[in-house]
Enzyme design. Structure first.
Site, mmCIF file in Angstrom:
data_model
loop_
_atom_site.group_PDB
_atom_site.id
_atom_site.type_symbol
_atom_site.label_atom_id
_atom_site.label_comp_id
_atom_site.label_asym_id
_atom_site.label_seq_id
_atom_site.Cartn_x
_atom_site.Cartn_y
_atom_site.Cartn_z
ATOM 1 C CB ILE A 1 -0.928 -0.003 1.680
ATOM 2 C CG1 ILE A 1 -1.977 -1.273 1.457
ATOM 3 C CG2 ILE A 1 -2.258 1.323 1.582
ATOM 4 C CD1 ILE A 1 -2.577 -1.378 2.410
ATOM 5 C CG ASP B 1 9.391 -0.940 4.779
ATOM 6 O OD1 ASP B 1 10.090 -1.723 5.425
ATOM 7 O OD2 ASP B 1 8.642 -0.472 4.751
ATOM 8 C CB CYS C 1 4.801 0.401 8.758
ATOM 9 S SG CYS C 1 3.699 1.430 11.025
ATOM 10 N N PRO C 2 2.753 -1.926 9.752
ATOM 11 C CG PRO C 2 3.605 -4.548 9.579
ATOM 12 C CD PRO C 2 4.104 -3.007 9.036
ATOM 13 C CB THR D 1 -5.125 3.908 5.895
ATOM 14 O OG1 THR D 1 -4.043 4.275 5.467
ATOM 15 C CG2 THR D 1 -6.186 5.134 5.326
ATOM 16 C CB SER D 2 -1.916 1.366 8.855
ATOM 17 O OG SER D 2 -0.870 0.206 8.072
ATOM 18 N NE ARG D 3 -5.111 -4.153 11.401
ATOM 19 C CZ ARG D 3 -5.464 -4.328 9.774
ATOM 20 N NH1 ARG D 3 -5.944 -2.876 9.092
ATOM 21 N NH2 ARG D 3 -5.741 -5.300 9.388
ATOM 22 C CG ASP E 1 -10.369 4.096 6.469
ATOM 23 O OD1 ASP E 1 -11.285 4.014 6.656
ATOM 24 O OD2 ASP E 1 -10.019 2.445 6.127
ATOM 25 C CD GLU F 1 -10.963 -0.738 13.580
ATOM 26 O OE1 GLU F 1 -10.407 0.763 12.802
ATOM 27 O OE2 GLU F 1 -11.199 -1.520 12.447
ATOM 28 C CG HIS G 1 -11.064 -0.617 9.349
ATOM 29 N ND1 HIS G 1 -10.433 -1.230 10.022
ATOM 30 C CD2 HIS G 1 -10.068 -1.700 8.259
ATOM 31 C CE1 HIS G 1 -9.900 -2.242 9.583
ATOM 32 N NE2 HIS G 1 -9.691 -2.193 8.154
HETATM 33 P P1 NAD Z 1 2.765 -4.793 3.607
HETATM 34 O O1 NAD Z 1 3.099 -6.398 4.578
HETATM 35 O O2 NAD Z 1 2.578 -5.182 1.673
HETATM 36 O O3 NAD Z 1 3.846 -3.846 3.893
HETATM 37 C C1 NAD Z 1 4.008 -3.353 5.042
HETATM 38 C C2 NAD Z 1 5.588 -2.359 5.162
HETATM 39 O O4 NAD Z 1 5.986 -2.207 6.671
HETATM 40 C C3 NAD Z 1 6.799 -3.481 4.770
HETATM 41 O O5 NAD Z 1 7.305 -2.531 3.820
HETATM 42 C C4 NAD Z 1 7.632 -3.827 5.972
HETATM 43 O O6 NAD Z 1 8.464 -4.068 5.906
HETATM 44 C C5 NAD Z 1 6.934 -2.194 6.697
HETATM 45 N N1 NAD Z 1 7.321 -2.557 8.548
HETATM 46 C C6 NAD Z 1 7.181 -3.689 9.026
HETATM 47 N N2 NAD Z 1 7.268 -3.095 10.409
HETATM 48 C C7 NAD Z 1 7.890 -1.905 10.349
HETATM 49 C C8 NAD Z 1 8.201 -0.900 11.414
HETATM 50 N N3 NAD Z 1 8.614 -1.124 12.367
HETATM 51 N N4 NAD Z 1 8.617 0.765 10.831
HETATM 52 C C9 NAD Z 1 7.776 0.867 9.333
HETATM 53 N N5 NAD Z 1 8.109 0.061 8.233
HETATM 54 C C10 NAD Z 1 7.920 -1.512 9.409
HETATM 55 O O7 NAD Z 1 1.522 -4.449 3.863
HETATM 56 P P2 NAD Z 1 0.690 -4.010 3.542
HETATM 57 O O8 NAD Z 1 -0.368 -4.502 2.264
HETATM 58 O O9 NAD Z 1 1.047 -2.687 2.660
HETATM 59 O O10 NAD Z 1 -0.772 -3.456 4.207
HETATM 60 C C11 NAD Z 1 0.028 -2.501 5.393
HETATM 61 C C12 NAD Z 1 -1.223 -2.410 6.069
HETATM 62 O O11 NAD Z 1 -2.466 -1.620 6.167
HETATM 63 C C13 NAD Z 1 -1.384 -3.505 7.083
HETATM 64 O O12 NAD Z 1 -0.957 -4.177 7.833
HETATM 65 C C14 NAD Z 1 -2.751 -3.677 7.516
HETATM 66 O O13 NAD Z 1 -2.504 -2.877 8.822
HETATM 67 C C15 NAD Z 1 -3.310 -1.804 6.823
HETATM 68 N N6 NAD Z 1 -4.828 -2.368 5.836
HETATM 69 C C16 NAD Z 1 -5.748 -1.368 6.032
HETATM 70 C C17 NAD Z 1 -6.965 -1.630 5.431
HETATM 71 C C18 NAD Z 1 -7.521 -0.497 5.727
HETATM 72 O O14 NAD Z 1 -9.594 -0.847 4.826
HETATM 73 N N7 NAD Z 1 -7.670 0.887 6.175
HETATM 74 C C19 NAD Z 1 -7.181 -2.601 4.283
HETATM 75 C C20 NAD Z 1 -5.466 -3.728 3.978
HETATM 76 C C21 NAD Z 1 -4.794 -3.217 4.922
#
Ligand code: NAD
Length: 330
Positions: A155, A174, A205-206, A232-234, A258, A263, A295
């Site tokens: 993302i 990252d 990031c996750p 938009t992550s968590r 988001d 939540e 979300h």
């Molecule tokens: P992904 O696994 O492809 O990318 C996550 C990136 O974060 C990776 O490049 C990883 O190296 C990096 N990372 C890990 N630990 C880190 C840290 N401590 N500091 C910085 N970077 C770090 O995941 P993605 O598909 O891009 O999704 C990202 C997040 O988006 C998911 O974890 C999820 O929580 C969230 N998400 C939200 C929605 C929504 O509807 N709002 C939908 C899908 C995913």
């Protein structure tokens, strides 16, 4: 194989029923989330399919194992709500949908930036009331601004490309920098530099032990006054009480979320006739410069199609004893 789906919405049924026509699983849909109580609903089921707010902790996993369930299929990317160690201890396999239209979430983050900046939500309501005044709607050009992106996976990298398209300078952090992004002009810097230099910060990031409360008192103190913060992550990436203080002092100029730490008690339901007991979200909702969506980043036709296809393919691979390419391992 019989699969119990938890936290099911009407759109889940629509997309999964359509796809399941070619898989032939028996699906039992539950609206309730999976937790220590609802796990007791399960009978003669071999798999559970869960979403972002189902609580699949050790107690739930013990019960799943006792009921003979062999696989937990997440129909999302993040797996912070599943105790993967407990699943391994009880011999349960965990699979997920690692990538489904990263564009859906990245574009939603951009929508939040555009709304907060140009206040189109307020303009829409004003004009409908025949109020054609522009006072209070002043925004800024995105062109030339510095955007900080934390997490440049599926993302985050799409988000970086979109923001480059606007003519922004993109700083990224990252644990694994992405060479392709470096070639496109994205500059990897330290987290501190992102906090100190960015006009807009977007989290991709996750959620894990390293990233919980990444946005805290210390990081907010380093930020530029008036920064826009997008999550938009968590929800757990942000210490929400501290962010409220940041909004009060004006260090945080606007906030788009988001996702929200608490939540699971709110999102994906119509609570319009209920009294909200969560004072933190109520306080957030009272700021004119805060935009909350429930979300919905993933909620596009393309993403739901991929989620259904990948989830059912994961389950089919398991029943056929094939290699599980989307298994979550410890
Ligand atoms: P992904 O696994 O492809 O990318 C996550 C990136 O974060 C990776 O490049 C990883 O190296 C990096 N990372 C890990 N630990 C880190 C840290 N401590 N500091 C910085 N970077 C770090 O995941 P993605 O598909 O891009 O999704 C990202 C997040 O988006 C998911 O974890 C999820 O929580 C969230 N998400 C939200 C929605 C929504 O509807 N709002 C939908 C899908 C995913």
């Amino acid at each position: 194989m019989k699969i119990a789906f938890f936290s099911t919405q009407l759109y889940d049924k629509k997309f999964f029923d359509e796809h399941n026509a070619s898989f032939g699983f028996t699906i039992e849909y539950y609206e309730t989330s999976l937790n220590e109580k609802t796990v007791n609903l399960l009978q003669d089921v071999q798999a559970v399919c869960v979403f972002v707010n189902d609580k699949v902790n050790r107690l739930v996993i013990e019960q799943l194992a006792l009921k003979g369930i062999k696989i937990i299929a997440l129909r999302c990317a993040g797996f912070n709500n599943v105790d993967v160690q407990a699943a391994a201890d009880h011999g349960l396999v965990v699979v997920r949908v690692p990538a489904y239209s990263p564009h859906a979430v990245a574009e939603h983050a951009v929508a939040m930036i555009m709304t907060l900046n140009r206040k189109t939500h307020k303009a829409y309501n004003r004009v409908r009331e025949q109020n054609f005044s522009l006072n209070g709607l002043l925004g800024f050009d995105l062109f030339g601004k510095t955007v900080g992106v934390i997490g440049t996976g599926n993302i985050g990298q799409v988000f970086c490309s979109i923001m480059k398209g606007f003519g922004c300078s993109v700083l990224a952090y990252d644990v694994y920098p992405n060479d392709h992004l470096i070639h496109t002009g994205v500059q990897y810097v330290t987290l501190t530099e992102i906090f100190e230099r960015a006009d807009i910060i977007s989290l991709h990031c996750p959620l894990n032990e390293q990233t919980r409360y990444l946005i805290n008192d210390d990081s907010i103190q380093r930020m530029k006054k008036g920064v826009m913060l997008i999550n938009t992550s968590r929800g757990g990436l942000i210490d929400t009480r501290t962010v409220i203080n940041g909004l009060k002092t004006g260090v945080i100029g606007s906030l788009g979320i988001d996702v929200y730490e608490q939540e699971e008690k709110l999102f994906f339901r119509d609570l319009s006739e209920k009294i909200i007991k969560d004072d933190i979200i109520s306080r957030l909702g009272s700021f004119p410069n805060v935009l909350i969506t429930a979300h919905q980043g993933f909620f596009t036709h393309e993403a739901l199609t991929q989620i259904a296809g990948t989830t059912l393919s994961n389950l089919k691979a398991f029943t056929n004893s094939e290699v599980l390419i989307n298994e979550v391992k410890i």
